[in-house]
Structures are given as C-alpha cells and as structure tokens.
Design a protein around this motif. Structure first.
Motif, PDB file in Angstrom:
ATOM      1  N   PRO A 122       0.796  -1.233   0.000  1.00 45.92           N
ATOM      2  CA  PRO A 122       0.000   0.000   0.000  1.00 45.92           C
ATOM      3  C   PRO A 122       0.829   1.284   0.000  1.00 45.92           C
ATOM      4  O   PRO A 122       0.382   2.303  -0.494  1.00 45.92           O
ATOM      5  CB  PRO A 122      -0.834  -0.099   1.281  1.00 45.92           C
ATOM      6  CG  PRO A 122      -0.898  -1.557   1.574  1.00 45.92           C
ATOM      7  CD  PRO A 122       0.405  -2.132   1.090  1.00 45.92           C
ATOM      8  N   ALA A 123       2.051   1.238   0.537  1.00 42.20           N
ATOM      9  CA  ALA A 123       2.891   2.439   0.573  1.00 42.20           C
ATOM     10  C   ALA A 123       3.308   2.875  -0.835  1.00 42.20           C
ATOM     11  O   ALA A 123       3.624   4.043  -1.050  1.00 42.20           O
ATOM     12  CB  ALA A 123       4.130   2.187   1.428  1.00 42.20           C
ATOM     13  N   ASN A 124       3.303   1.949  -1.773  1.00 42.97           N
ATOM     14  CA  ASN A 124       3.644   2.288  -3.156  1.00 42.97           C
ATOM     15  C   ASN A 124       2.399   2.845  -3.840  1.00 42.97           C
ATOM     16  O   ASN A 124       1.372   2.182  -3.902  1.00 42.97           O
ATOM     17  CB  ASN A 124       4.142   1.054  -3.902  1.00 42.97           C
ATOM     18  CG  ASN A 124       5.407   0.496  -3.312  1.00 42.97           C
ATOM     19  OD1 ASN A 124       6.228   1.237  -2.784  1.00 42.97           O
ATOM     20  ND2 ASN A 124       5.580  -0.801  -3.385  1.00 42.97           N
ATOM     21  N   ASN A 125       2.520   4.055  -4.346  1.00 42.00           N
ATOM     22  CA  ASN A 125       1.358   4.705  -4.960  1.00 42.00           C
ATOM     23  C   ASN A 125       1.831   5.633  -6.075  1.00 42.00           C
ATOM     24  O   ASN A 125       1.890   6.842  -5.912  1.00 42.00           O
ATOM     25  CB  ASN A 125       0.560   5.479  -3.901  1.00 42.00           C
ATOM     26  CG  ASN A 125      -0.729   6.016  -4.459  1.00 42.00           C
ATOM     27  OD1 ASN A 125      -1.174   5.606  -5.525  1.00 42.00           O
ATOM     28  ND2 ASN A 125      -1.341   6.946  -3.750  1.00 42.00           N
ATOM     29  N   ASP A 126       2.199   5.028  -7.204  1.00 42.50           N
ATOM     30  CA  ASP A 126       2.650   5.836  -8.325  1.00 42.50           C
ATOM     31  C   ASP A 126       2.203   5.175  -9.628  1.00 42.50           C
ATOM     32  O   ASP A 126       1.824   4.014  -9.663  1.00 42.50           O
ATOM     33  CB  ASP A 126       4.166   6.022  -8.296  1.00 42.50           C
ATOM     34  CG  ASP A 126       4.916   4.715  -8.283  1.00 42.50           C
ATOM     35  OD1 ASP A 126       5.033   4.090  -9.362  1.00 42.50           O
ATOM     36  OD2 ASP A 126       5.384   4.292  -7.215  1.00 42.50           O
ATOM     37  N   ALA A 127       2.237   5.938 -10.689  1.00 48.92           N
ATOM     38  CA  ALA A 127       1.746   5.469 -11.989  1.00 48.92           C
ATOM     39  C   ALA A 127       2.550   4.284 -12.524  1.00 48.92           C
ATOM     40  O   ALA A 127       2.025   3.481 -13.303  1.00 48.92           O
ATOM     41  CB  ALA A 127       1.763   6.609 -12.997  1.00 48.92           C
ATOM     42  N   ASP A 128       3.802   4.141 -12.107  1.00 40.52           N
ATOM     43  CA  ASP A 128       4.624   3.027 -12.580  1.00 40.52           C
ATOM     44  C   ASP A 128       4.069   1.666 -12.158  1.00 40.52           C
ATOM     45  O   ASP A 128       4.442   0.636 -12.722  1.00 40.52           O
ATOM     46  CB  ASP A 128       6.063   3.158 -12.097  1.00 40.52           C
ATOM     47  CG  ASP A 128       6.821   4.258 -12.836  1.00 40.52           C
ATOM     48  OD1 ASP A 128       6.394   4.622 -13.948  1.00 40.52           O
ATOM     49  OD2 ASP A 128       7.830   4.743 -12.291  1.00 40.52           O
ATOM     50  N   LEU A 129       3.202   1.636 -11.171  1.00 45.75           N
ATOM     51  CA  LEU A 129       2.605   0.367 -10.739  1.00 45.75           C
ATOM     52  C   LEU A 129       1.809  -0.290 -11.869  1.00 45.75           C
ATOM     53  O   LEU A 129       1.630  -1.499 -11.882  1.00 45.75           O
ATOM     54  CB  LEU A 129       1.679   0.578  -9.530  1.00 45.75           C
ATOM     55  CG  LEU A 129       2.363   1.014  -8.235  1.00 45.75           C
ATOM     56  CD1 LEU A 129       1.312   1.291  -7.180  1.00 45.75           C
ATOM     57  CD2 LEU A 129       3.344  -0.033  -7.766  1.00 45.75           C
ATOM     58  N   LEU A 130       1.323   0.495 -12.796  1.00 41.83           N
ATOM     59  CA  LEU A 130       0.515  -0.027 -13.892  1.00 41.83           C
ATOM     60  C   LEU A 130       1.309  -0.298 -15.162  1.00 41.83           C
ATOM     61  O   LEU A 130       0.733  -0.728 -16.173  1.00 41.83           O
ATOM     62  CB  LEU A 130      -0.627   0.954 -14.194  1.00 41.83           C
ATOM     63  CG  LEU A 130      -1.569   1.221 -13.032  1.00 41.83           C
ATOM     64  CD1 LEU A 130      -2.614   2.243 -13.435  1.00 41.83           C
ATOM     65  CD2 LEU A 130      -2.204  -0.042 -12.539  1.00 41.83           C
ATOM     66  N   THR A 131       2.610  -0.059 -15.122  1.00 48.84           N
ATOM     67  CA  THR A 131       3.447  -0.297 -16.294  1.00 48.84           C
ATOM     68  C   THR A 131       3.613  -1.803 -16.499  1.00 48.84           C
ATOM     69  O   THR A 131       4.071  -2.502 -15.595  1.00 48.84           O
ATOM     70  CB  THR A 131       4.823   0.361 -16.119  1.00 48.84           C
ATOM     71  OG1 THR A 131       4.633   1.760 -15.905  1.00 48.84           O
ATOM     72  CG2 THR A 131       5.702   0.132 -17.347  1.00 48.84           C
ATOM     73  N   PRO A 132       3.243  -2.321 -17.657  1.00 47.91           N
ATOM     74  CA  PRO A 132       3.382  -3.757 -17.913  1.00 47.91           C
ATOM     75  C   PRO A 132       4.839  -4.192 -17.881  1.00 47.91           C
ATOM     76  O   PRO A 132       5.738  -3.469 -18.296  1.00 47.91           O
ATOM     77  CB  PRO A 132       2.825  -3.932 -19.318  1.00 47.91           C
ATOM     78  CG  PRO A 132       2.001  -2.723 -19.575  1.00 47.91           C
ATOM     79  CD  PRO A 132       2.635  -1.618 -18.778  1.00 47.91           C
ATOM     80  N   LEU A 133       5.073  -5.393 -17.352  1.00 49.04           N
ATOM     81  CA  LEU A 133       6.403  -5.980 -17.382  1.00 49.04           C
ATOM     82  C   LEU A 133       6.601  -6.680 -18.714  1.00 49.04           C
ATOM     83  O   LEU A 133       5.657  -7.157 -19.319  1.00 49.04           O
ATOM     84  CB  LEU A 133       6.574  -6.991 -16.239  1.00 49.04           C
ATOM     85  CG  LEU A 133       6.469  -6.428 -14.829  1.00 49.04           C
ATOM     86  CD1 LEU A 133       6.558  -7.562 -13.811  1.00 49.04           C
ATOM     87  CD2 LEU A 133       7.544  -5.396 -14.565  1.00 49.04           C
ATOM     88  N   ALA A 134       7.834  -6.762 -19.140  1.00 50.84           N
ATOM     89  CA  ALA A 134       8.124  -7.436 -20.421  1.00 50.84           C
ATOM     90  C   ALA A 134       7.946  -8.930 -20.307  1.00 50.84           C
ATOM     91  O   ALA A 134       7.934  -9.536 -19.317  1.00 50.84           O
ATOM     92  CB  ALA A 134       9.543  -7.108 -20.844  1.00 50.84           C
TER      93      ALA A 134
END
Length: 68
Positions: free
Chosen positions: A56-68
C-alpha cells in the motif's frame, strides 16, 4: 482465465456486470448470490505488473506499467 491468476480456483474476485451492482450492494443475500456469474473471458485482459503493487505504501503510476 482468472484461475491462473487467483490460486487455481480457490480464490476469485467478484467481477460484476453493471446491471448486477445494485443487487450486490443493496439486494438480499439471494439477489447478491445471483449476481455472481462467470464474467465472459472475451471481455477480460491480463498483463503482468510489478509486485510493488502489493504494498500500500507504493502509490505511483509506474505500478501499472506492464512488465516485459
């Protein structure tokens, strides 16, 4: 489709059709149970994302970036 993601059919999210939301939130127990239907596979899409999403402490747009 979802069984591969959610513990091989032991734990599944409730994905409701728009017309079932009211029954799920305010209906009787029987109405809510009837709203639990298999969501059509052809309407679902999955992609791997970082495990950082589980904190929960992580809250940034990069969380939705797909992994390769």
């Amino acid at each position: 489709f979802m069984a591969e993601i959610h513990n091989a059919k032991q734990r599944m999210p409730a994905m409701l059709a728009a017309e079932d939301i009211e029954a799920w939130l305010t209906g009787t127990q029987d109405q809510a149970r009837a709203a639990l239907r298999q969501y059509p596979d052809d309407l679902l899409h999955a992609q791997k994302i970082a495990k950082r999403v589980n904190t929960p402490a992580n809250n940034d747009a990069d969380l939705l970036t797909p992994l390769a």
